[in-house]
Design an enzyme around this catalytic site. Structure first.
Site, mmCIF file in Angstrom:
data_model
loop_
_atom_site.group_PDB
_atom_site.id
_atom_site.type_symbol
_atom_site.label_atom_id
_atom_site.label_comp_id
_atom_site.label_asym_id
_atom_site.label_seq_id
_atom_site.Cartn_x
_atom_site.Cartn_y
_atom_site.Cartn_z
ATOM 1 N N ASP A 15 -7.448 -4.766 36.016
ATOM 2 C CA ASP A 15 -7.873 -4.000 34.850
ATOM 3 C C ASP A 15 -8.126 -2.579 35.343
ATOM 4 O OD1 ASP A 15 -9.304 -2.671 32.948
ATOM 5 O OD2 ASP A 15 -10.726 -4.290 32.550
ATOM 6 N N CYS B 88 -20.433 -3.456 27.216
ATOM 7 C CA CYS B 88 -19.478 -4.570 27.131
ATOM 8 C C CYS B 88 -19.414 -5.375 28.423
ATOM 9 C CB CYS B 88 -18.073 -4.097 26.750
ATOM 10 S SG CYS B 88 -18.003 -3.402 25.119
ATOM 11 N N LYS C 126 -8.639 6.726 27.823
ATOM 12 C CA LYS C 126 -9.575 6.914 28.942
ATOM 13 C C LYS C 126 -8.969 7.811 30.020
ATOM 14 C CE LYS C 126 -11.852 2.442 28.318
ATOM 15 N NZ LYS C 126 -13.195 2.727 27.810
ATOM 16 N N HIS D 164 -15.572 -6.300 32.334
ATOM 17 C CA HIS D 164 -15.729 -5.878 30.930
ATOM 18 C C HIS D 164 -15.380 -7.082 30.047
ATOM 19 C CE1 HIS D 164 -14.601 -3.751 27.195
ATOM 20 N NE2 HIS D 164 -15.240 -2.691 27.668
ATOM 21 N N GLN E 151 -10.666 1.860 34.263
ATOM 22 C CA GLN E 151 -11.530 2.883 34.871
ATOM 23 C C GLN E 151 -10.978 3.413 36.186
ATOM 24 O OE1 GLN E 151 -13.990 4.146 33.226
ATOM 25 N NE2 GLN E 151 -14.252 2.612 31.629
HETATM 26 N N1 PLP Z 1 -11.840 -2.774 30.840
HETATM 27 C C1 PLP Z 1 -12.690 -1.850 31.289
HETATM 28 C C2 PLP Z 1 -13.094 -1.850 32.738
HETATM 29 C C3 PLP Z 1 -13.177 -0.880 30.424
HETATM 30 O O1 PLP Z 1 -14.010 0.050 30.858
HETATM 31 C C4 PLP Z 1 -12.763 -0.905 29.060
HETATM 32 C C5 PLP Z 1 -13.335 0.051 28.097
HETATM 33 O O2 PLP Z 1 -14.447 0.485 28.218
HETATM 34 C C6 PLP Z 1 -11.869 -1.882 28.655
HETATM 35 C C7 PLP Z 1 -11.427 -2.799 29.580
HETATM 36 C C8 PLP Z 1 -11.353 -1.935 27.262
HETATM 37 O O3 PLP Z 1 -10.606 -0.797 26.990
HETATM 38 P P1 PLP Z 1 -10.072 -0.505 25.497
HETATM 39 O O4 PLP Z 1 -11.289 -0.589 24.615
HETATM 40 O O5 PLP Z 1 -9.515 0.872 25.577
HETATM 41 O O6 PLP Z 1 -9.069 -1.547 25.191
#
Ligand code: PLP
Length: 410
Positions: free
Chosen positions: A204, A368, A230, A127, A207
């Protein structure tokens, strides 16, 4: 209906008031859970209760409300600790979310440990939140960002990763589960390999926390980050877990109130963990709400949830076979909760718009993950992502709607 007999999805759905509504005169089918999840009444009630009965700034009051809510905030930290099985509660730092957490590590770890010529390893399926902070750090420190490629199933190439490691490698940052493809990355192997070279690993978990059991001690990851929103919690809250040995050494990322021990104009000493990383008034409502969401998950059982979601993914993948000219992106055997696809000749945005008119919420675009889309030579996909409250009936509605989309555009 769930096909896991012990899992009562209809009673779970009743806990989520938003799911009962109609959109464009059709019962809502919410399949945009990788973007954000809906909130159970238990979480909504907890937040309501804070603002109606408990609100007060924490950590600095002598009065009843402040002390009470400080205790609740620290209880929330303990709930997170036990949910991810961290060794110490002071290894749990509350942040605004995954993006904030990764930025905090990139800045703080980078400040202490990254020098000119050093290397940072990420992967092609990250992401943007797990790309850009490292890119910025690399620029700031004249370091080098190395990117591990993936194969066409959407799996990280572990051999390439092994070859990429060098004496200059200082950190590896990788998603536990891909938000665009649903691949469950082999992070156990990545961590094991990195640790053979004494390189720390950030996972990270944006998910993964909501879909499978996470035990940070068993994983032995050095950092694990996720967002409250999430995992059925409120927006604007998140977690940064870091092993004590790293957090102790790393400098604060933001400065101000709360994170200090003593301030004089001659200089400032920093507070102990975890407060060193929680400058300013924290989002205590978000943290307590997120802990409430984790309690809700614990009640339902993360393994039962994972089993249900696995059933949904298999069922949905099979149903997609009934739609001609559909391509699924992300075909690893190790996959959960995400179905990314395109119908030949139909723009993902058009598909999403028509589905919306039928009451079905999906996400379209690059999610993203632009470099990942580049790998597949596409601009974006349609992404249906499943959560604990989705049903096979909803997937049938998605399938039928996609058949209509196909007819409309042909
Ligand atoms: N990393 C992953 C794998 C994600 O799916 C997301 C959000 O879609 C993020 C990071 C960023 O999360 P946040 O926007 O809640 O900071």
């Amino acid at each position: 209906m769930s096909h896991n007999v012990s899992y009562d999805v209809s009673s779970i759905r009743k806990d989520f008031p938003i799911l009962g509504q109609y959109v464009h005169n059709k019962p809502l089918v919410y399949l945009d859970n990788a973007a954000t999840t809906q909130k159970p009444q238990q979480v909504i009630d907890r937040i309501h209760q804070i603002y109606t009965k408990e609100n007060s700034n924490i950590h600095r009051g002598v009065h009843y409300l402040s002390n009470k809510l400080t205790e609740e905030y620290e209880n929330a930290r303990e709930t997170v600790r036990s949910f991810i099985n961290a060794r110490h509660s002071h290894e749990v730092v509350f942040t605004n979310g995954t993006t904030h957490s990764i930025n905090a590590v990139a800045y703080s770890f980078g400040e202490k440990y990254i020098a000119e010529g050093d290397e940072i390893i990420i992967t092609e399926l990250e992401h943007h939140a797990n790309i850009v902070p490292w890119q910025v750090l690399a620029e700031r420190k004249q370091a080098r960002l190395k990117v591990v490629p993936i194969n066409d199933q959407g799996e990280i190439l572990l051999d390439a990763f092994q070859r990429m490691i060098s004496p200059k490698t200082k950190i590896v940052a990788v998603s536990h589960i891909s938000n665009s493809l649903g691949t469950i990355n082999d992070v156990e192997k990545i961590i094991e390999t990195a640790h053979q070279h004494n390189i720390p690993v950030l996972l990270d978990g944006a998910q993964s926390i909501q879909h499978q059991e996470v035990d940070v001690q068993q994983l032995d990851c050095d950092f694990y980050v996720f967002s409250g929103h999430k995992v059925y919690g409120p927006n604007g809250s998140g977690v940064l877990y870091g092993k004590e040995k790293w957090l102790e050494e790393m400098p604060p990322y933001q400065t101000g109130g709360e994170m200090i021990q003593k301030v004089t104009f001659a200089g400032t000493t920093y507070n102990e963990l975890p407060f060193k990383f929680e400058a300013g008034t924290p989002n205590y409502v978000g943290a307590i709400g997120t802990a409430e969401a984790l309690k809700y998950i614990r009640e339902k059982g993360i393994r039962a949830i994972a089993g249900h979601e696995e059933d949904l993914l298999h069922y949905a993948t099979a149903q997609m076979g009934e739609i001609p000219d559909i391509t699924i992106y992300g075909t690893s055997n190790r996959k959960i909760s995400v179905l990314s696809f395109l119908i030949k000749g139909i723009h993902h945005y058009d598909t999403g718009m028509v589905l919306d008119k039928m009451g079905i919420a999906v996400r379209t675009g690059h999610h993203c993950t632009e470099p990942l889309m580049n790998h597949f030579g596409i601009e974006g996909t349609v992404r249906a992502s499943f959560a604990m409250y989705n049903t096979r009936d909803e997937i049938d509605r998605l399938r039928d709607a996609l058949i209509k989309v196909k007819q409309m555009f042909s």
